[in-house]
Design an enzyme around this catalytic site. Sequence first.
Site, PDB file in Angstrom:
ATOM      1  N   SER A  68      -3.535 -14.425   5.491  1.00 24.08           N
ATOM      2  CA  SER A  68      -2.967 -14.969   4.261  1.00 24.08           C
ATOM      3  C   SER A  68      -1.875 -15.981   4.566  1.00 24.08           C
ATOM      4  O   SER A  68      -1.794 -17.044   3.938  1.00 24.08           O
ATOM      5  CB  SER A  68      -2.406 -13.838   3.401  1.00 24.08           C
ATOM      6  OG  SER A  68      -3.391 -12.867   3.139  1.00 24.08           O
ATOM      7  N   ASP A  82      -0.545  -2.298   8.799  1.00 22.92           N
ATOM      8  CA  ASP A  82      -0.633  -2.211  10.261  1.00 22.92           C
ATOM      9  C   ASP A  82       0.686  -2.552  10.949  1.00 22.92           C
ATOM     10  O   ASP A  82       0.850  -2.265  12.132  1.00 22.92           O
ATOM     11  CB  ASP A  82      -1.719  -3.148  10.785  1.00 22.92           C
ATOM     12  CG  ASP A  82      -3.110  -2.735  10.354  1.00 22.92           C
ATOM     13  OD1 ASP A  82      -3.308  -1.539  10.079  1.00 22.92           O
ATOM     14  OD2 ASP A  82      -3.999  -3.606  10.274  1.00 22.92           O
ATOM     15  N   GLU A 131      -7.900   2.704  15.520  1.00 17.74           N
ATOM     16  CA  GLU A 131      -9.308   2.303  15.470  1.00 17.74           C
ATOM     17  C   GLU A 131      -9.628   1.158  16.435  1.00 17.74           C
ATOM     18  O   GLU A 131     -10.781   0.957  16.805  1.00 17.74           O
ATOM     19  CB  GLU A 131      -9.675   1.885  14.047  1.00 17.74           C
ATOM     20  CG  GLU A 131      -8.849   0.719  13.510  1.00 17.74           C
ATOM     21  CD  GLU A 131      -9.165   0.400  12.056  1.00 17.74           C
ATOM     22  OE1 GLU A 131     -10.196   0.884  11.574  1.00 17.74           O
ATOM     23  OE2 GLU A 131      -8.384  -0.328  11.425  1.00 17.74           O
ATOM     24  N   VAL A 148      -7.499   6.098   2.810  1.00 14.60           N
ATOM     25  CA  VAL A 148      -6.432   6.860   2.169  1.00 14.60           C
ATOM     26  C   VAL A 148      -5.065   6.348   2.633  1.00 14.60           C
ATOM     27  O   VAL A 148      -4.062   6.476   1.928  1.00 14.60           O
ATOM     28  CB  VAL A 148      -6.593   8.365   2.476  1.00 14.60           C
ATOM     29  CG1 VAL A 148      -6.309   8.663   3.937  1.00 14.60           C
ATOM     30  CG2 VAL A 148      -5.687   9.198   1.577  1.00 14.60           C
ATOM     31  N   ASN A 165      24.846   9.037   4.147  1.00 21.75           N
ATOM     32  CA  ASN A 165      24.838   7.722   4.805  1.00 21.75           C
ATOM     33  C   ASN A 165      26.201   7.043   4.684  1.00 21.75           C
ATOM     34  O   ASN A 165      26.299   5.862   4.323  1.00 21.75           O
ATOM     35  CB  ASN A 165      23.742   6.823   4.218  1.00 21.75           C
ATOM     36  CG  ASN A 165      23.309   5.736   5.196  1.00 21.75           C
ATOM     37  OD1 ASN A 165      23.242   5.959   6.400  1.00 21.75           O
ATOM     38  ND2 ASN A 165      23.031   4.543   4.692  1.00 21.75           N
ATOM     39  N   ARG A 223      18.830  12.449 -22.230  1.00 19.68           N
ATOM     40  CA  ARG A 223      18.690  13.674 -21.462  1.00 19.68           C
ATOM     41  C   ARG A 223      19.388  13.472 -20.108  1.00 19.68           C
ATOM     42  O   ARG A 223      19.645  12.347 -19.687  1.00 19.68           O
ATOM     43  CB  ARG A 223      17.216  14.031 -21.231  1.00 19.68           C
ATOM     44  CG  ARG A 223      16.430  14.301 -22.501  1.00 19.68           C
ATOM     45  CD  ARG A 223      16.824  15.635 -23.134  1.00 19.68           C
ATOM     46  NE  ARG A 223      15.968  15.970 -24.243  1.00 19.68           N
ATOM     47  CZ  ARG A 223      16.164  15.569 -25.501  1.00 19.68           C
ATOM     48  NH1 ARG A 223      17.207  14.780 -25.786  1.00 19.68           N
ATOM     49  NH2 ARG A 223      15.333  15.935 -26.455  1.00 19.68           N
TER      50      ARG A 223
END
Length: 754
Positions: free
Chosen positions: A107, A151, A249, A284, A517, A640
């Site tokens: 891209s 990645d 992979e 996934v 932190n 609330r």
Amino acid sequence: MQRIGVLTSGGDAPGMNAAARAVVRVALDLGIEVCGIYEGYEGLIAGGDMVRPLGWTDVGGILQAGGTVLGTARSQAMRTPEGRRQAVRHLLDYGIEGLVVIGGDGSLSGAQVLYDEWPEHVAALAAAGHDAARAWGERRFHVVGLPGSIDNDLYGTDMSIGADTALHTVVRNLDQLVSTASAHQRTFVVEVMGRNCGYLALMSALATGGEWVLIPEEEMAPRWHNQMAEALKKGRAMGRRHQMVVFAEGARHTDGLPITSDELQRLLASRLGADVRVTVLGHVQRGGSPSAFDRNLATRLGAAAVRRLAEADDSTAPAMIGLSANRPTAAPLPEVVEKSRGVQQELDAGNYREALELRNRAFREALALLKTLGHAEPREPAPDAPAIAILSGDAEAPGMNGAVRTAVRVALSEGYRAAAVLDGFLGLVNGQIQDLGWMSVSGWANRGGTELGTSRYDLQPADFPRIAEHFRRHNVGALLCLGGWNTYAQAAALARAAADHPELRVPLICVPATIDNNLPGTDFSIGADTALNSIVEAVDKIKYAAVTTHRAFVVEVMGRNCGYLALLSALASGAERAYLPEEGITLAGLLRDVETLRHGFRHGKKLGIIIRNEAASQNYDTDFIRRVLEEEGRGVFEARSSVLGHLQRGGAPSPFDRLLAARFGANAARELIAQVREGRAEAQVIGVGERGIAPLPLEDALAEMDPAAGRPLHEWWLPLRELAETLGQPEPGWPARGDGVPASPAAAVRAEGR
């Protein structure tokens, strides 16, 4: 610049929506119009309804959504001169002067080619009678890229948008596999994404205690399969109930052919005689709601991209805005594209060493550390070897156990003893010190809390002689202290006491571990990312439950006198306001926020979120603010409150905290060992920042702290409050001048030129 475009291209990545939201809202706040380009470069080439104006509310409610609402595609037409000319035609037709491209190396390569060929295409279109091309003249077109790839394979950025979320998914699945593998004493082979980059495989193995990892960047030894099988056998002999082999992979044999999961299964089953199962995680890893880190990363980078375009002139070169040392940084786009693709070229040529060198330092250090933690056979310490003692002080923080595990194994691998001090400084006074072995810390990487125990205790003068005697008896050669501000203070007292007690003159290092932190010398402390994700997940659930009820929620979060969790969770959740102890709460501010919420609900808003730090005000507590909102809502909205409490401390540590803990633990242990060998005895803290991970003298760190306020004098994240307020407005430029609504603290700072 009057109008810009934004598109997402290539593979989708969680966080792309947060980047697009930031681009749109920051641009509109600056008076720049934005066109959304749908389906990536394909939409730009098609034109028509694929290029549409985006308004403020068009990007509302997308922050927590996975994927990309703009859509994406891999465009073959963009690879042709004709396709690119059509893209230029449509950019001219819509009056788009600058383009933000969110995607991977393909891209960003398309964006660079578009920039390079722009004058040629404009000239050709002008010669063909295209009016907009004639009017364009000699001006330059501007492009800015944002790294979007799970990645994490792009040069020029420490992290790409989507990688942290994908790592969350991988680590969560590996944790679940570990539990079933331990029950059955099985070996699991897990395949994760990473065609040319082993980031997900490497970091997930390090975060979960994986024994072996196969990645594209590391050259396989001629008999690598024998080495792997032997290492796993030794691990089983040492008492490990399971083995986990993680491979990317894109991992290859020495001849360049791909390694497959089925091949690994057959190999290990025959060599180990074990029950070997295979899990391929697949797509996934791309899905799901983005993590807090990815939301904030994408938001910061998107805002920086717009500001670069807003300030661009004809000398402004194409760039990718990435993250370097936790700061948005522009890298030349041609260099990003060239070096990102250079890894693939080096791998194809069999130059694995050169490919690995193109990865960042953290990647290379993680690979070396994984080998130490999972593969090394620890030396048997000599009977008189000094011990590296480790304690955890203050409140527990997720990730402490991972830091201990790493420090213990690094010490043992170097031939030193490792010792646990139980129950913090009180245990140190009472002599609760015991040796730890290699397998003593097995399985600690994913455990929350602290297995060493902790306590809040202030050292007294009478304690130091007792501690000195315990150091002598247990031959303590160095001390590693995990914890928060009180731990730093007690460690400093211990270091000062060494002047009167020679046995205390040992190397000492503090490792930042607190969800607040709020420590000097570091941008991040162990535990803060886990707490931040817990808050954001809770706020997401509140948003889903309340979106149809026209309610405003006041959510109270921890942090003591530091507003880090409040502000960063507000930025990640899209909250309208964050109340910080650094600024406090005023009646004028409450009036502004009530009017902001009323305006928003009257113009279509369905939900409002205000994040309040627990110490933001002594008198304006969470319930008081809720009652003010309820009273002043006047039927436009209800109010609330929700106090999240200790759920922010609990649960398994996030991948970010596990990796930070591993790096801190390893660096701290190595620094202590180096001092022992060189005969030095310095008191230090370790942290991460612009210098990377490095030690800092403890006294220098203390000088950076405001002890009365309980936070550093300079907090790197505090300037982000202006961005959070910009994005949380009900409309651009709110409030309009003269409407009687007080300006926000950040707006007041801008108005006064501070």
